[in-house]
Design a protein around this motif. Structure first.
Motif, PDB file in Angstrom:
ATOM      1  N   THR A 366     -40.936  51.564 -60.291  1.00 31.61           N
ATOM      2  CA  THR A 366     -41.770  51.313 -59.120  1.00 31.61           C
ATOM      3  C   THR A 366     -41.057  51.906 -57.916  1.00 31.61           C
ATOM      4  O   THR A 366     -40.015  51.399 -57.491  1.00 31.61           O
ATOM      5  CB  THR A 366     -42.001  49.803 -58.911  1.00 31.61           C
ATOM      6  N   GLY A 367     -41.627  52.995 -57.374  1.00 34.55           N
ATOM      7  CA  GLY A 367     -40.962  53.660 -56.259  1.00 34.55           C
ATOM      8  C   GLY A 367     -39.633  54.252 -56.681  1.00 34.55           C
ATOM      9  O   GLY A 367     -39.561  55.102 -57.562  1.00 34.55           O
ATOM     10  N   GLN A 368     -38.566  53.756 -56.093  1.00 34.33           N
ATOM     11  CA  GLN A 368     -37.217  54.223 -56.404  1.00 34.33           C
ATOM     12  C   GLN A 368     -36.470  53.232 -57.289  1.00 34.33           C
ATOM     13  O   GLN A 368     -35.258  53.366 -57.476  1.00 34.33           O
ATOM     14  CB  GLN A 368     -36.417  54.422 -55.104  1.00 34.33           C
ATOM     15  N   GLU A 369     -37.180  52.251 -57.864  1.00 33.75           N
ATOM     16  CA  GLU A 369     -36.531  51.186 -58.626  1.00 33.75           C
ATOM     17  C   GLU A 369     -36.912  51.249 -60.108  1.00 33.75           C
ATOM     18  O   GLU A 369     -38.083  51.396 -60.459  1.00 33.75           O
ATOM     19  CB  GLU A 369     -36.899  49.815 -58.067  1.00 33.75           C
ATOM     20  N   LEU A 370     -35.913  51.138 -60.962  1.00 32.71           N
ATOM     21  CA  LEU A 370     -36.101  51.059 -62.408  1.00 32.71           C
ATOM     22  C   LEU A 370     -35.816  49.642 -62.869  1.00 32.71           C
ATOM     23  O   LEU A 370     -34.832  49.020 -62.437  1.00 32.71           O
ATOM     24  CB  LEU A 370     -35.148  52.028 -63.127  1.00 32.71           C
ATOM     25  N   GLU A 371     -36.668  49.136 -63.753  1.00 28.75           N
ATOM     26  CA  GLU A 371     -36.445  47.828 -64.368  1.00 28.75           C
ATOM     27  C   GLU A 371     -36.369  48.004 -65.882  1.00 28.75           C
ATOM     28  O   GLU A 371     -37.192  48.706 -66.478  1.00 28.75           O
ATOM     29  CB  GLU A 371     -37.573  46.851 -64.032  1.00 28.75           C
ATOM     30  N   LEU A 372     -35.374  47.364 -66.488  1.00 30.51           N
ATOM     31  CA  LEU A 372     -35.268  47.294 -67.937  1.00 30.51           C
ATOM     32  C   LEU A 372     -35.687  45.893 -68.367  1.00 30.51           C
ATOM     33  O   LEU A 372     -35.219  44.895 -67.800  1.00 30.51           O
ATOM     34  CB  LEU A 372     -33.833  47.581 -68.401  1.00 30.51           C
ATOM     35  N   LEU A 373     -36.563  45.820 -69.377  1.00 28.17           N
ATOM     36  CA  LEU A 373     -37.111  44.540 -69.811  1.00 28.17           C
ATOM     37  C   LEU A 373     -36.831  44.330 -71.297  1.00 28.17           C
ATOM     38  O   LEU A 373     -36.681  45.291 -72.070  1.00 28.17           O
ATOM     39  CB  LEU A 373     -38.625  44.489 -69.565  1.00 28.17           C
ATOM     40  N   ASP A 374     -36.792  43.047 -71.696  1.00 26.67           N
ATOM     41  CA  ASP A 374     -36.632  42.761 -73.116  1.00 26.67           C
ATOM     42  C   ASP A 374     -38.004  42.748 -73.789  1.00 26.67           C
ATOM     43  O   ASP A 374     -39.040  43.035 -73.156  1.00 26.67           O
ATOM     44  CB  ASP A 374     -35.879  41.447 -73.334  1.00 26.67           C
ATOM     45  N   SER A 375     -38.061  42.394 -75.068  1.00 26.38           N
ATOM     46  CA  SER A 375     -39.313  42.449 -75.825  1.00 26.38           C
ATOM     47  C   SER A 375     -40.352  41.453 -75.332  1.00 26.38           C
ATOM     48  O   SER A 375     -41.546  41.596 -75.598  1.00 26.38           O
ATOM     49  CB  SER A 375     -39.029  42.207 -77.309  1.00 26.38           C
ATOM     50  N   ASN A 376     -39.912  40.427 -74.573  1.00 29.67           N
ATOM     51  CA  ASN A 376     -40.835  39.431 -74.029  1.00 29.67           C
ATOM     52  C   ASN A 376     -41.265  39.744 -72.600  1.00 29.67           C
ATOM     53  O   ASN A 376     -41.959  38.941 -71.967  1.00 29.67           O
ATOM     54  CB  ASN A 376     -40.183  38.041 -74.073  1.00 29.67           C
ATOM     55  N   GLY A 377     -40.830  40.873 -72.081  1.00 26.99           N
ATOM     56  CA  GLY A 377     -41.207  41.257 -70.724  1.00 26.99           C
ATOM     57  C   GLY A 377     -40.308  40.691 -69.649  1.00 26.99           C
ATOM     58  O   GLY A 377     -40.601  40.841 -68.457  1.00 26.99           O
ATOM     59  N   LYS A 378     -39.213  40.067 -70.027  1.00 22.95           N
ATOM     60  CA  LYS A 378     -38.282  39.514 -69.042  1.00 22.95           C
ATOM     61  C   LYS A 378     -37.406  40.628 -68.481  1.00 22.95           C
ATOM     62  O   LYS A 378     -36.873  41.457 -69.213  1.00 22.95           O
ATOM     63  CB  LYS A 378     -37.399  38.451 -69.690  1.00 22.95           C
ATOM     64  N   VAL A 379     -37.262  40.649 -67.141  1.00 21.66           N
ATOM     65  CA  VAL A 379     -36.447  41.675 -66.495  1.00 21.66           C
ATOM     66  C   VAL A 379     -34.969  41.403 -66.753  1.00 21.66           C
ATOM     67  O   VAL A 379     -34.451  40.338 -66.407  1.00 21.66           O
ATOM     68  CB  VAL A 379     -36.714  41.734 -64.979  1.00 21.66           C
ATOM     69  N   LEU A 380     -34.304  42.373 -67.379  1.00 28.72           N
ATOM     70  CA  LEU A 380     -32.871  42.247 -67.684  1.00 28.72           C
ATOM     71  C   LEU A 380     -32.005  42.823 -66.579  1.00 28.72           C
ATOM     72  O   LEU A 380     -30.956  42.272 -66.246  1.00 28.72           O
ATOM     73  CB  LEU A 380     -32.551  42.960 -69.005  1.00 28.72           C
ATOM     74  N   ALA A 381     -32.434  43.966 -66.016  1.00 26.11           N
ATOM     75  CA  ALA A 381     -31.621  44.652 -65.009  1.00 26.11           C
ATOM     76  C   ALA A 381     -32.516  45.505 -64.111  1.00 26.11           C
ATOM     77  O   ALA A 381     -33.569  45.982 -64.536  1.00 26.11           O
ATOM     78  CB  ALA A 381     -30.564  45.520 -65.681  1.00 26.11           C
ATOM     79  N   ARG A 382     -32.072  45.669 -62.872  1.00 25.31           N
ATOM     80  CA  ARG A 382     -32.762  46.532 -61.917  1.00 25.31           C
ATOM     81  C   ARG A 382     -31.791  47.590 -61.407  1.00 25.31           C
ATOM     82  O   ARG A 382     -30.595  47.324 -61.228  1.00 25.31           O
ATOM     83  CB  ARG A 382     -33.322  45.719 -60.749  1.00 25.31           C
ATOM     84  N   PHE A 383     -32.336  48.783 -61.122  1.00 28.62           N
ATOM     85  CA  PHE A 383     -31.537  49.912 -60.691  1.00 28.62           C
ATOM     86  C   PHE A 383     -32.204  50.598 -59.500  1.00 28.62           C
ATOM     87  O   PHE A 383     -33.416  50.542 -59.346  1.00 28.62           O
ATOM     88  CB  PHE A 383     -31.378  50.947 -61.813  1.00 28.62           C
ATOM     89  N   GLU A 384     -31.373  51.263 -58.705  1.00 25.34           N
ATOM     90  CA  GLU A 384     -31.856  52.100 -57.609  1.00 25.34           C
ATOM     91  C   GLU A 384     -31.547  53.548 -57.961  1.00 25.34           C
ATOM     92  O   GLU A 384     -30.426  53.862 -58.379  1.00 25.34           O
ATOM     93  CB  GLU A 384     -31.151  51.703 -56.306  1.00 25.34           C
ATOM     94  N   GLY A 385     -32.525  54.457 -57.833  1.00 27.17           N
ATOM     95  CA  GLY A 385     -32.349  55.805 -58.352  1.00 27.17           C
ATOM     96  C   GLY A 385     -32.250  56.893 -57.329  1.00 27.17           C
ATOM     97  O   GLY A 385     -32.686  56.751 -56.177  1.00 27.17           O
ATOM     98  N   ARG A 386     -31.690  57.999 -57.772  1.00 26.48           N
ATOM     99  CA  ARG A 386     -31.671  59.259 -57.031  1.00 26.48           C
ATOM    100  C   ARG A 386     -31.477  60.374 -58.061  1.00 26.48           C
ATOM    101  O   ARG A 386     -30.950  60.140 -59.147  1.00 26.48           O
ATOM    102  CB  ARG A 386     -30.569  59.282 -55.984  1.00 26.48           C
TER     103      ARG A 386
END
Length: 390
Positions: A366-386
């Motif tokens: 979403t925008g400049q942000e990456l989210e990694l999720l588990d198999s249940n859709g729970k957010v495990l980690a968020r990242f800021e990209g370039r």
């Protein structure tokens, strides 16, 4: 009765006289030893730095380092000691009472070094040192039970480079810098995590050539406090605008760190309106679960390279790499391995980050942000990209 009393008095008088003579002899012994010119006296170790000359074992074994500067000891004035053993560095404690000397446990990094026998000896025997002696300008550390003696020589100011921080700056892109490019490197006090670093000293390299670009930052040692944290940062300017920049701190000088740093610079780019993709992007870790990420030795991040189908990055202390598979919004990382260094901070964050990567099943941007999720859709980690690649 009188005769018996007389005999007792004579015996008692003889005993008293004998005790007095023994006492006088004992009082003279230390005095005689103290004036013996050939007896070296213990010296204060606080504030001294040494490099290893050789190890002489009790069994006659002699070991010498291939490079004396790779095996050093620096005694602090507050009971702290820092050491370099081959390619690893560490800190610990020391205490002395006269000629007696003891080291506390040494917190040592765990980088892989080229094998050298004396490396293993120093690591294993560190806490077995029991006494020291300074003779003819050299420091001798003796092990318990006649296990051997380490001989050190003093580090000269130019050897310890305690007035200059040196390093190299490089970047991944295969390109020639434009005319007028300038490298600026700064030594900063980064003790406060909630405030910008305070610049201690800096250096400029005009018209730098192809990387690695070497730099040297002279500084005033009186401005360095061993209780604080210092780091090197750099940027390459073109027309006085950032072209390449460092995006993390590179620690030096204190906390077991030396006076050299190898910097990796990233391309400076405007983030607004830039569309990022999962691959070919430098993703900086900002959040694990609901907890923000901060106070790590190295900036945690990952990069997915579609050309090799490999993922790599830093977990906060150690570097990691592995394979990955992506299918739509599905993502699976496999065969992830990492180095095994021990860092002063960020180890809990590192473990949680690596665990999150193993559990990741889906991703979304979403925008400049990456989210990694588990198999249940729970957010495990968020990242800021370039962007990571041109």
């Amino acid at each position: 009765m009188t005769r018996r009393l007389l005999v007792s008095s004579v015996v008692l008088g003889g005993l008293v006289l004998g005790l007095l003579q023994c006492s006088r002899a004992q009082e003279r012994t230390p005095s005689d030893a103290q004036v013996t010119p050939s007896t070296p006296q213990p010296a204060d170790l606080g504030g001294t730095s040494w490099r290893l000359v050789k190890f002489q074992g009790g069994d006659g074994t002699t070991l010498e380092p291939d490079d004396r500067d790779k095996y050093t000891i620096a005694f602090g004035t507050m009971g702290r000691v820092s050491a370099r053993i081959n390619c690893n560095r560490g800190t610990g404690t020391w205490k002395s009472n006269g000629p007696r000397l003891e080291f506390g446990p040494l917190g040592l990094t765990r980088a892989f070094c080229l094998p050298e026998p004396i490396h293993d000896h120093m690591v294993k025997q560190w806490e077995y040192v029991r006494s020291y002696l300074i003779k003819n300008g050299h420091l001798f550390l003796s092990l318990m039970a006649d296990g051997g003696i380490y001989e050190f020589e003093p580090m000269k100011p130019e050897d310890s480079s305690n007035r200059t921080v040196r390093g190299t700056a490089t970047y991944r892109e295969r390109m020639v810098l434009p005319p007028g490019a300038v490298l600026e490197a700064t030594l900063e006090d980064v003790t406060r995590a909630d405030a910008p670093g305070k610049v201690i000293a800096g250096a400029r390299v005009e018209h730098p050539r192809n990387p690695p670009i070497r730099f040297a930052i002279p500084y005033d040692p009186s401005r360095i406090d061993p209780r604080r944290h210092y780091a090197v940062r750099a940027q390459i300017l073109v027309d006085e605008k950032p072209f390449f920049i460092t995006d993390q701190n590179y620690p030096v000088l204190t906390g077991g760190n030396g006076n050299e740093a190898e910097l990796l610079l990233r391309r400076a780019a405007a983030q607004s309106g830039l569309r990022l993709t999962l691959e070919k992007t430098y993703w900086k870790l900002t959040q694990l679960g609901a907890a923000p990420v901060s106070d790590t030795q190295v900036e945690p991040h990952l990069v997915l390279d579609p050309a090799t189908r490999r993922v790599g990055g830093s977990a906060g202390c150690n570097q990691f790499s592995g394979g990955y598979q992506v299918d739509g919004d599905r993502l699976r990382l496999s065969q992830t391995v990492s180095t095994m260094k021990a860092c002063m901070k960020g180890m809990e964050t590192e473990k949680a980050f690596l665990d999150a990567l193993q559990q990741a099943s889906r991703w979304r941007i979403t925008g400049q942000e990456l989210e990694l999720l588990d198999s249940n859709g729970k957010v495990l980690a968020r990242f800021e990209g370039r962007p990571a690649f041109d």
